[in-house]
Design an enzyme around this catalytic site. Sequence first.
Site, PDB file in Angstrom:
ATOM      1  CD  GLU A 263       5.980  -2.747  -0.962  1.00  0.00           C
ATOM      2  OE1 GLU A 263       4.792  -2.992  -0.646  1.00  0.00           O
ATOM      3  OE2 GLU A 263       6.802  -3.608  -1.286  1.00  0.00           O
ATOM      4  CB  CYS A 300       3.578  -5.631  -2.328  1.00  0.00           C
ATOM      5  SG  CYS A 300       5.152  -6.085  -3.062  1.00  0.00           S
TER       6      CYS A 300
END
Length: 505
Positions: A263, A300
């Site tokens: 990620e 994020c």
Amino acid sequence: MPVAPHGRHLIAGEWVAGSKTFETSPADGPAHRFAVGTAEHVDVAVRAAEAAFEVYAGCSREERARFLETIADEIEVRGADITEIGTQETGLPAARLDGERGRTCGQLRLFANHIRKGDYLDRRHDKAMPDRQPAPRPELVMVQRPIGPVAVFGASNFPLAFSTAGGDTAAALAAGCPVVVKGHEAHPGTGEIVAEAIRAAIEKCDMPVGVFSLVQGGDRSVGQALVQHPLIKAVGFTGSLAGGRALFDLCAARPEPIPFFGELGSVNPMLVLPRALEARGEEIGRGWAASLTMGAGQFCTNPGIAVAIDGEATDRFVQAAAEALKQVDAQVMLTDGIARSFNAGREMIAQSDAVRPVMVAEAEGRQASPALFETSAANFLENPQLHHEVFGPLGLLVRAASAKEIEAIARALEGQLTVTLQMDDADIAVAQALRPVLERKAGRLLVNGFPTGVEVVDSMVHGGPYPASTNFGATSVGTLSIRRFLRPVCYQNMPAALLPEDARD
């Protein structure tokens, strides 16, 4: 008494020192020294994981479920110590760490319940048809099986939920895979205490000692040694695009390539549709400011870009956002390096002829203050550097000329973790045109909310097309994430006594 870490690696049940150490750079409180990981430490840990694999993979789902629950229990026993050293190392407030610890324990227990149910095994059985013409059919049984030792990289921005016993570790252990964690040097003390909890759970549940190891941070060679070790079968990673892409390339270049579930980054665009903008643009602006600055913008899922049609309603929207941002004090960032990167990214945006500053607050050292810029859709589309994540409390408003131009921006987006639509019922027609575009761009589409905050539930997807993640078909949050560490095996004409226990049900 203050927490005093011993500063060693946990390798196959033993606390192991190193010949070299590094000193932490805490946001507050005393610095501590920790052993530097080496390729030799990695090799011992991975070989121990491989030695533990057949025994651990052969445990029943109930045994693995109890192990996960015991890890959660042991983490909670150490909760006060984790919060104390975690706040010192990262600068995160105690309430945030307490909440993150609850999420970490919650996802361990979620996986325990998930594997008890057995649905994730996707079991399939086609009975033999010996009399079928023109050829008989054999009996076929298919079930998902664990893949082997898994490498996990701790994340800087989530010292608990995406690190030592975080989502990747929980999913891999639930699947039946031993784990070797490379701890993040930003919070090694936190990682050490969590590793102590896992070690205690291993002893209580009589699990093989190689089922978990923690190698503390070192230079890049440690991570490279881990992903290139021939016994590692998959990698879980949360971090920067540059670092993740380098590891991804190493995984692909191995003699036996392995999956790298990274990620890597996302700007999480928010598209403010016309009717919602007119009706409640100022409210949306204030909400955007709050989401942008949550945790100093170090999520994020931070919504770094907003898109709206130019006009008076957008003027009110951006003014409300700017006024709200002015009320936000400077916040401590997770590391000195992250603070430097944020300042460099902000300066790059500020110096671009394609943008106009709306509100820029200065901060010194490891602190960050909010910044808000705006640009036109034409400038945004012509300047790809404006599409990239600046990790921290920075927002960019893109003024579009029409709904068609909003759609053009949507089509130009790279892969994202999330895209948000701010809309009212009267915006349905515009949203219907956007939805097929956006679902190809992101793993999670939101309506009338903000993406910061990720529910840990069965239906969550935390991933998306590259560069949000390196595998568009995977998620790092939610029970579907277990599938990353499993592979289907078909057994043909296999006597029941030879089938894995999970394939006999």
